[in-house]
Scaffold this motif. Structure first.
Motif, PDB file in Angstrom:
ATOM      1  N   SER A 143      -5.818 -22.383  -0.952  1.00 47.41           N
ATOM      2  CA  SER A 143      -5.372 -23.546  -0.188  1.00 47.41           C
ATOM      3  C   SER A 143      -5.376 -24.797  -1.057  1.00 47.41           C
ATOM      4  CB  SER A 143      -6.270 -23.742   1.031  1.00 47.41           C
ATOM      5  OG  SER A 143      -5.885 -24.891   1.761  1.00 47.41           O
ATOM      6  N   GLY A 144      -6.418 -24.940  -1.883  1.00 46.37           N
ATOM      7  CA  GLY A 144      -6.482 -26.069  -2.800  1.00 46.37           C
ATOM      8  C   GLY A 144      -5.386 -26.020  -3.844  1.00 46.37           C
ATOM      9  N   GLU A 198       5.131 -24.428  -1.713  1.00 43.98           N
ATOM     10  CA  GLU A 198       4.361 -24.356  -0.460  1.00 43.98           C
ATOM     11  C   GLU A 198       4.481 -22.971   0.166  1.00 43.98           C
ATOM     12  OE1 GLU A 198       2.305 -25.357   3.079  1.00 43.98           O
ATOM     13  OE2 GLU A 198       2.441 -26.500   1.209  1.00 43.98           O
ATOM     14  N   LEU A 199       5.686 -22.438   0.212  1.00 47.43           N
ATOM     15  CA  LEU A 199       5.905 -21.118   0.808  1.00 47.43           C
ATOM     16  C   LEU A 199       5.233 -20.019  -0.004  1.00 47.43           C
ATOM     17  CD1 LEU A 199       9.687 -21.414   1.802  1.00 47.43           C
ATOM     18  CD2 LEU A 199       7.714 -21.446   3.332  1.00 47.43           C
ATOM     19  N   LEU A 200       5.326 -20.114  -1.328  1.00 48.29           N
ATOM     20  CA  LEU A 200       4.746 -19.088  -2.194  1.00 48.29           C
ATOM     21  C   LEU A 200       3.235 -19.025  -2.045  1.00 48.29           C
ATOM     22  CD1 LEU A 200       4.860 -17.016  -4.501  1.00 48.29           C
ATOM     23  CD2 LEU A 200       4.789 -18.932  -6.115  1.00 48.29           C
ATOM     24  N   GLU A 205      -1.911 -17.109   0.310  1.00 51.23           N
ATOM     25  CA  GLU A 205      -3.119 -17.478   1.058  1.00 51.23           C
ATOM     26  C   GLU A 205      -3.239 -16.668   2.345  1.00 51.23           C
ATOM     27  OE1 GLU A 205      -4.934 -21.382   3.376  1.00 51.23           O
ATOM     28  OE2 GLU A 205      -3.257 -21.634   1.989  1.00 51.23           O
ATOM     29  N   ARG A 206      -2.119 -16.493   3.044  1.00 50.41           N
ATOM     30  CA  ARG A 206      -2.149 -15.722   4.297  1.00 50.41           C
ATOM     31  C   ARG A 206      -2.500 -14.264   4.042  1.00 50.41           C
ATOM     32  NH1 ARG A 206       2.085 -19.227   5.561  1.00 50.41           N
ATOM     33  NH2 ARG A 206       3.646 -17.780   4.754  1.00 50.41           N
ATOM     34  N   VAL A 207      -2.018 -13.718   2.927  1.00 51.90           N
ATOM     35  CA  VAL A 207      -2.329 -12.325   2.589  1.00 51.90           C
ATOM     36  C   VAL A 207      -3.838 -12.150   2.399  1.00 51.90           C
ATOM     37  CG1 VAL A 207      -2.127 -10.564   0.781  1.00 51.90           C
ATOM     38  CG2 VAL A 207      -0.091 -11.753   1.599  1.00 51.90           C
ATOM     39  N   PHE A 208      -4.456 -13.064   1.641  1.00 52.97           N
ATOM     40  CA  PHE A 208      -5.891 -12.949   1.383  1.00 52.97           C
ATOM     41  C   PHE A 208      -6.712 -13.279   2.621  1.00 52.97           C
ATOM     42  CE2 PHE A 208      -4.525 -12.995  -3.023  1.00 52.97           C
ATOM     43  CZ  PHE A 208      -5.390 -12.076  -3.591  1.00 52.97           C
ATOM     44  N   THR A 209      -6.212 -14.193   3.451  1.00 54.74           N
ATOM     45  CA  THR A 209      -6.907 -14.519   4.699  1.00 54.74           C
ATOM     46  C   THR A 209      -6.878 -13.315   5.637  1.00 54.74           C
ATOM     47  OG1 THR A 209      -6.288 -16.842   4.490  1.00 54.74           O
ATOM     48  CG2 THR A 209      -7.027 -16.099   6.644  1.00 54.74           C
ATOM     49  N   LYS A 212      -9.253 -10.784   4.398  1.00 59.04           N
ATOM     50  CA  LYS A 212     -10.645 -11.174   4.673  1.00 59.04           C
ATOM     51  C   LYS A 212     -11.012 -10.876   6.120  1.00 59.04           C
ATOM     52  CE  LYS A 212     -13.690 -15.208   4.546  1.00 59.04           C
ATOM     53  NZ  LYS A 212     -13.794 -16.657   4.290  1.00 59.04           N
ATOM     54  N   ARG A 213     -10.051 -11.063   7.028  1.00 53.89           N
ATOM     55  CA  ARG A 213     -10.333 -10.854   8.457  1.00 53.89           C
ATOM     56  C   ARG A 213     -10.338  -9.386   8.844  1.00 53.89           C
ATOM     57  NH1 ARG A 213      -6.308 -15.534  10.924  1.00 53.89           N
ATOM     58  NH2 ARG A 213      -7.559 -17.336  10.299  1.00 53.89           N
ATOM     59  N   ALA A 214      -9.655  -8.581   8.019  1.00 53.10           N
ATOM     60  CA  ALA A 214      -9.508  -7.161   8.361  1.00 53.10           C
ATOM     61  C   ALA A 214     -10.860  -6.422   8.308  1.00 53.10           C
ATOM     62  CB  ALA A 214      -8.534  -6.521   7.396  1.00 53.10           C
TER      63      ALA A 214
END
Length: 214
Positions: A143-144, A198-200, A205-209, A212-214
């Motif tokens: 995110s940073g 931003e999209l990349l 970030e969404r993939v790793f998030t 992490k939630r899985a």
């Protein structure tokens, strides 16, 4: 439509200059982001390990964060002159705060019970960092990086003020000559690059998030 047509005509007749400007812009942005990572992440780890040092470094980082990019360019000019180098320094200063702060927060947010369990299993400090802290903090780190990349691409246009090149050359020249077609030749690619960045990083970030939630 007339502005867009004029921009396309100008672009067609200045393809070489445009190609050089895009390359310089990408080079400035990529190098500053890479060096920002090389500086920001180690300092964030250092801050996470030493509370007293973190107060000093975070205060310094937050101070730099409120200084406008153009002001940083003006500050470094007497030391480094004009051109690519001072523009790169200014962009590195811009890149470091979001990377450093997010990495620091990510590492500090790791559950202490997990760390104690890892130490109890005999893991070294380096193993804990690489196998536990960094992976858990990775979504925040990404995110940073995403924030830094968008800010860098947008602010790299200011490099043209001190002869650093890039797409900002078309923007500044277009403004000074009231040639809005020339301005669009610089402004639209910068906006597109910022959106793509931003999209990349947002997708990564969404993939790793999600992982992490899985």
């Amino acid at each position: 439509m007339d502005l867009i047509a004029g921009a396309l005509i100008y672009l067609h007749s200045h393809q070489n200059e445009f190609g050089d400007a895009v390359w310089t812009h990408l080079e400035l942005s990529g190098l500053s982001l890479l060096l920002g990572l090389m500086i920001g992440i180690p300092f964030a780890i250092l801050c996470a390990r030493h509370a007293k040092l973190s107060n000093l470094i975070m205060s310094l980082v937050n101070t730099f964060r409120v200084i406008p990019s153009l002001a940083i360019l003006i500050i470094v000019m007497p030391l480094l002159g004009t051109g690519f180098a001072p523009a790169l320094i200014a962009l590195i200063v811009l890149a470091c705060p979001p990377i450093l702060i997010n990495t620091f927060i990510g590492i500090k947010s790791v559950d202490q019970e997990i760390l104690e369990s890892a130490r109890g299993m005999g893991m070294s400090a380096r193993q804990i960092l690489m196998k536990i802290e960094i992976p858990i903090a990775l979504p925040l780190i990404l995110s940073g990086i995403r924030t830094a990349s968008v800010e860098i691409i947008s602010s790299a246009t200011l490099a043209a003020f001190i002869g650093g090149g890039g797409l900002g050359t078309f923007i500044i020249s277009g403004l000074s000559m009231y040639n809005f077609s020339m301005l669009l030749v610089g402004a639209l690619p910068v906006a597109l690059l910022a959106i793509l960045s931003e999209l990349l990083f947002g997708s990564i970030e969404r993939v790793f998030t999600k992982y992490k939630r899985a």
